[in-house]
Write a protein that holds these residues in place. Structure first.
Motif, mmCIF file in Angstrom:
data_model
loop_
_atom_site.group_PDB
_atom_site.id
_atom_site.type_symbol
_atom_site.label_atom_id
_atom_site.label_comp_id
_atom_site.label_asym_id
_atom_site.label_seq_id
_atom_site.Cartn_x
_atom_site.Cartn_y
_atom_site.Cartn_z
ATOM 1 N N ALA A 1 -9.623 31.425 9.711
ATOM 2 C CA ALA A 1 -10.299 32.427 8.880
ATOM 3 C C ALA A 1 -9.380 33.614 8.610
ATOM 4 C CB ALA A 1 -11.588 32.884 9.558
ATOM 5 N N LEU A 2 -8.648 34.051 9.607
ATOM 6 C CA LEU A 2 -7.702 35.145 9.423
ATOM 7 C C LEU A 2 -6.598 34.765 8.444
ATOM 8 C CD1 LEU A 2 -7.523 36.324 13.119
ATOM 9 C CD2 LEU A 2 -8.016 37.841 11.198
ATOM 10 N N SER A 3 -6.131 33.533 8.542
ATOM 11 C CA SER A 3 -5.097 33.070 7.624
ATOM 12 C C SER A 3 -5.631 33.045 6.192
ATOM 13 C CB SER A 3 -4.619 31.677 8.042
ATOM 14 O OG SER A 3 -3.601 31.219 7.176
ATOM 15 N N THR A 4 -6.843 32.548 6.027
ATOM 16 C CA THR A 4 -7.464 32.518 4.701
ATOM 17 C C THR A 4 -7.605 33.917 4.129
ATOM 18 O OG1 THR A 4 -8.688 30.493 5.230
ATOM 19 C CG2 THR A 4 -9.539 31.842 3.418
ATOM 20 N N ALA A 5 -7.951 34.875 4.993
ATOM 21 C CA ALA A 5 -8.144 36.259 4.558
ATOM 22 C C ALA A 5 -6.830 37.017 4.394
ATOM 23 C CB ALA A 5 -9.037 36.993 5.554
ATOM 24 N N GLY A 6 -5.707 36.395 4.741
ATOM 25 C CA GLY A 6 -4.417 37.067 4.654
ATOM 26 C C GLY A 6 -4.193 38.104 5.726
ATOM 27 N N ARG A 7 -4.859 37.943 6.896
ATOM 28 C CA ARG A 7 -4.787 38.965 7.942
ATOM 29 C C ARG A 7 -4.175 38.449 9.245
ATOM 30 N NH1 ARG A 7 -8.507 43.012 6.545
ATOM 31 N NH2 ARG A 7 -7.317 44.331 7.961
ATOM 32 N N LEU A 8 -3.761 37.197 9.291
ATOM 33 C CA LEU A 8 -3.285 36.635 10.549
ATOM 34 C C LEU A 8 -2.079 37.396 11.093
ATOM 35 C CD1 LEU A 8 -3.472 34.470 12.725
ATOM 36 C CD2 LEU A 8 -2.099 32.956 11.272
ATOM 37 N N GLY A 9 -1.194 37.829 10.228
ATOM 38 C CA GLY A 9 -0.002 38.531 10.683
ATOM 39 C C GLY A 9 -0.286 39.862 11.350
ATOM 40 N N GLN A 10 -1.456 40.451 11.094
ATOM 41 C CA GLN A 10 -1.819 41.741 11.702
ATOM 42 C C GLN A 10 -2.610 41.579 12.995
ATOM 43 O OE1 GLN A 10 -4.159 43.617 8.659
ATOM 44 N NE2 GLN A 10 -2.625 43.203 7.087
ATOM 45 N N ALA A 11 -3.122 40.369 13.243
ATOM 46 C CA ALA A 11 -4.086 40.172 14.324
ATOM 47 C C ALA A 11 -3.416 40.161 15.693
ATOM 48 C CB ALA A 11 -4.849 38.874 14.103
ATOM 49 N N LEU A 12 -4.072 40.814 16.642
ATOM 50 C CA LEU A 12 -3.629 40.843 18.027
ATOM 51 C C LEU A 12 -4.658 40.146 18.908
ATOM 52 C CD1 LEU A 12 -2.461 44.549 18.359
ATOM 53 C CD2 LEU A 12 -0.998 42.533 18.149
ATOM 54 N N TYR A 13 -4.159 39.369 19.846
ATOM 55 C CA TYR A 13 -5.010 38.690 20.827
ATOM 56 C C TYR A 13 -4.925 39.472 22.135
ATOM 57 C CZ TYR A 13 -6.397 35.154 24.271
ATOM 58 O OH TYR A 13 -6.989 34.489 25.309
ATOM 59 N N VAL A 14 -6.079 39.877 22.675
ATOM 60 C CA VAL A 14 -6.114 40.633 23.931
ATOM 61 C C VAL A 14 -6.991 39.877 24.918
ATOM 62 C CG1 VAL A 14 -6.568 42.843 25.051
ATOM 63 C CG2 VAL A 14 -5.899 42.782 22.634
ATOM 64 N N GLU A 15 -6.427 39.588 26.086
ATOM 65 C CA GLU A 15 -7.132 38.820 27.115
ATOM 66 C C GLU A 15 -7.333 39.683 28.347
ATOM 67 O OE1 GLU A 15 -6.005 34.627 27.527
ATOM 68 O OE2 GLU A 15 -5.710 35.044 29.672
ATOM 69 N N ARG A 16 -8.567 39.685 28.856
ATOM 70 C CA ARG A 16 -8.906 40.419 30.084
ATOM 71 C C ARG A 16 -8.506 41.889 29.981
ATOM 72 N NH1 ARG A 16 -10.571 37.369 34.148
ATOM 73 N NH2 ARG A 16 -10.028 38.954 35.685
ATOM 74 N N ALA B 1 -7.086 43.153 35.934
ATOM 75 C CA ALA B 1 -5.845 42.610 36.482
ATOM 76 C C ALA B 1 -5.501 41.319 35.753
ATOM 77 C CB ALA B 1 -5.999 42.358 37.981
ATOM 78 N N GLY B 2 -4.227 41.144 35.451
ATOM 79 C CA GLY B 2 -3.796 39.930 34.779
ATOM 80 C C GLY B 2 -4.047 39.916 33.286
ATOM 81 N N GLY B 3 -4.420 41.059 32.716
ATOM 82 C CA GLY B 3 -4.661 41.120 31.286
ATOM 83 C C GLY B 3 -3.363 41.086 30.499
ATOM 84 N N GLY B 4 -3.466 40.733 29.209
ATOM 85 C CA GLY B 4 -2.275 40.685 28.383
ATOM 86 C C GLY B 4 -2.602 40.777 26.910
ATOM 87 N N THR B 5 -1.567 41.098 26.110
ATOM 88 C CA THR B 5 -1.704 41.260 24.666
ATOM 89 C C THR B 5 -0.548 40.555 23.975
ATOM 90 O OG1 THR B 5 -2.704 43.439 24.999
ATOM 91 C CG2 THR B 5 -1.909 42.943 22.795
ATOM 92 N N MET B 6 -0.835 39.905 22.855
ATOM 93 C CA MET B 6 0.221 39.268 22.070
ATOM 94 C C MET B 6 -0.262 39.107 20.633
ATOM 95 S SD MET B 6 -0.017 35.191 23.064
ATOM 96 C CE MET B 6 0.183 35.514 24.809
ATOM 97 N N PRO B 7 0.665 38.919 19.681
ATOM 98 C CA PRO B 7 0.235 38.583 18.326
ATOM 99 C C PRO B 7 -0.559 37.276 18.361
ATOM 100 C CG PRO B 7 2.549 39.193 18.364
ATOM 101 C CD PRO B 7 2.127 39.053 19.795
ATOM 102 N N LEU B 8 -1.671 37.235 17.666
ATOM 103 C CA LEU B 8 -2.476 36.018 17.680
ATOM 104 C C LEU B 8 -1.688 34.829 17.158
ATOM 105 C CD1 LEU B 8 -5.159 34.579 18.126
ATOM 106 C CD2 LEU B 8 -5.833 35.269 15.822
ATOM 107 N N ALA B 9 -0.814 35.052 16.180
ATOM 108 C CA ALA B 9 -0.032 33.954 15.609
ATOM 109 C C ALA B 9 0.872 33.287 16.647
ATOM 110 C CB ALA B 9 0.802 34.463 14.441
ATOM 111 N N ALA B 10 1.193 34.007 17.727
ATOM 112 C CA ALA B 10 2.071 33.461 18.752
ATOM 113 C C ALA B 10 1.304 32.786 19.883
ATOM 114 C CB ALA B 10 2.935 34.581 19.340
ATOM 115 N N ARG B 11 -0.009 32.851 19.835
ATOM 116 C CA ARG B 11 -0.838 32.291 20.901
ATOM 117 C C ARG B 11 -1.165 30.836 20.583
ATOM 118 N NH1 ARG B 11 -5.496 30.120 23.528
ATOM 119 N NH2 ARG B 11 -6.042 31.403 25.332
ATOM 120 N N GLY B 12 -1.221 29.988 21.621
ATOM 121 C CA GLY B 12 -1.514 28.575 21.433
ATOM 122 C C GLY B 12 -2.933 28.333 20.962
#
Length: 256
Positions: A198-213, A217-228
């Motif tokens: 959906a983000l790719s369709t909307a042209g927003r995938l490059g801006q999206a960030l994935y944040v876990e926890r 403790a053990g939390g992390g952040t990365m570009p969503l495009a780089a996440r599996g």
């Protein structure tokens, strides 16, 4: 604050924040120190994350009231079987809490994040607040904890922030993302591949960030495009910054 007969107990919805125990408010800590009963939701067979955050502040001798969900996987929002089970569960949970309120006890119901923002406490509130004195103590939301962890300005000025559940149909999610200045996508889990499309369709995938926890403790952040493509854990959010992306675009356009 509602004002039925004062012979009953008091219902308190307590926001305990997104995970870091130090993000609990002073008011929440005080309420837990005064509560006769502490209720909390949990998946059957698992511990309550809200309880883990707040337990050090329970009053000595407080009665604990776990409310275990009857199903452990959230089905599609249109599934009639799921809706019937979950409605009966909230009805039964409200009856269990009401027994303590009728006995004159002060009942604190824990809520991760904020009690009135995508929280299970709301289902008790709408069933009980008209009948008993009620107070809601707000908490730091999961999304604000995540953008703080990511160090990402999310919205500024006239930005419109959209908060979207990942359970939306893919086409609807893409439409709303295309229209939003900034967005937070919750309920990621198994919906992650759909959210990415959906983000790719909307042209927003490059801006999206994935944040876990976020804030835990053990939390992390990365570009969503780089996440599996594997499903995300329960405590995961996708951020689409508005202010930052427009600021960067402006900088590129001005030759900076």
């Amino acid at each position: 604050m509602s004002a039925p007969a004062t012979s009953t107990g008091c219902l308190i919805g307590v926001g305990v924040g997104p995970g870091d125990p130090e993000l609990m408010t002073l008011k929440a800590v005080r309420a837990l120190g005064e509560a006769d009963v502490v209720a909390y939701f949990a998946k059957r067979g698992n511990g309550s994350h809200a309880r883990a955050i707040a337990h050090p502040h329970f009053r000595a001798g407080a009665v604990e009231l776990p409310l275990d969900y009857p199903v452990t996987t959230e089905l599609h929002r249109h599934d009639d079987g799921y809706r019937a089970q979950i409605t009966e569960f909230y009805d039964a949970s409200a009856r269990r809490v009401a027994e303590h309120l009728d006995a004159g006890r002060k009942v604190a119901v824990l809520s991760e994040g904020d009690p009135l923002f995508y929280g299970s406490y709301m289902h008790l509130h709408v069933r009980l607040a008209a009948r008993y004195p009620t107070e809601v103590i707000p908490g730091v939301t999961g999304m604000s904890g995540c953008w703080a962890q990511a160090g990402t300005p999310i919205a500024q000025g006239d930005d419109v922030l959209s908060v979207l559940p990942g359970t939306l149909d893919e086409a609807e999610l893409a439409r709303r993302l295309a229209e939003a200045d900034a967005a937070v996508i919750m309920k990621v889990g198994r919906n992650l591949p759909k959210i990415r499309r959906a983000l790719s369709t909307a042209g927003r995938l490059g801006q999206a960030l994935y944040v876990e926890r976020g804030t835990m403790a053990g939390g992390g952040t990365m570009p969503l495009a780089a996440r599996g493509e594997e499903p995300a854990p329960y405590f995961a959010i996708v951020l689409v910054p508005g202010w930052r992306s427009r600021a960067e675009a402006a900088g590129a356009g001005s030759g900076e």
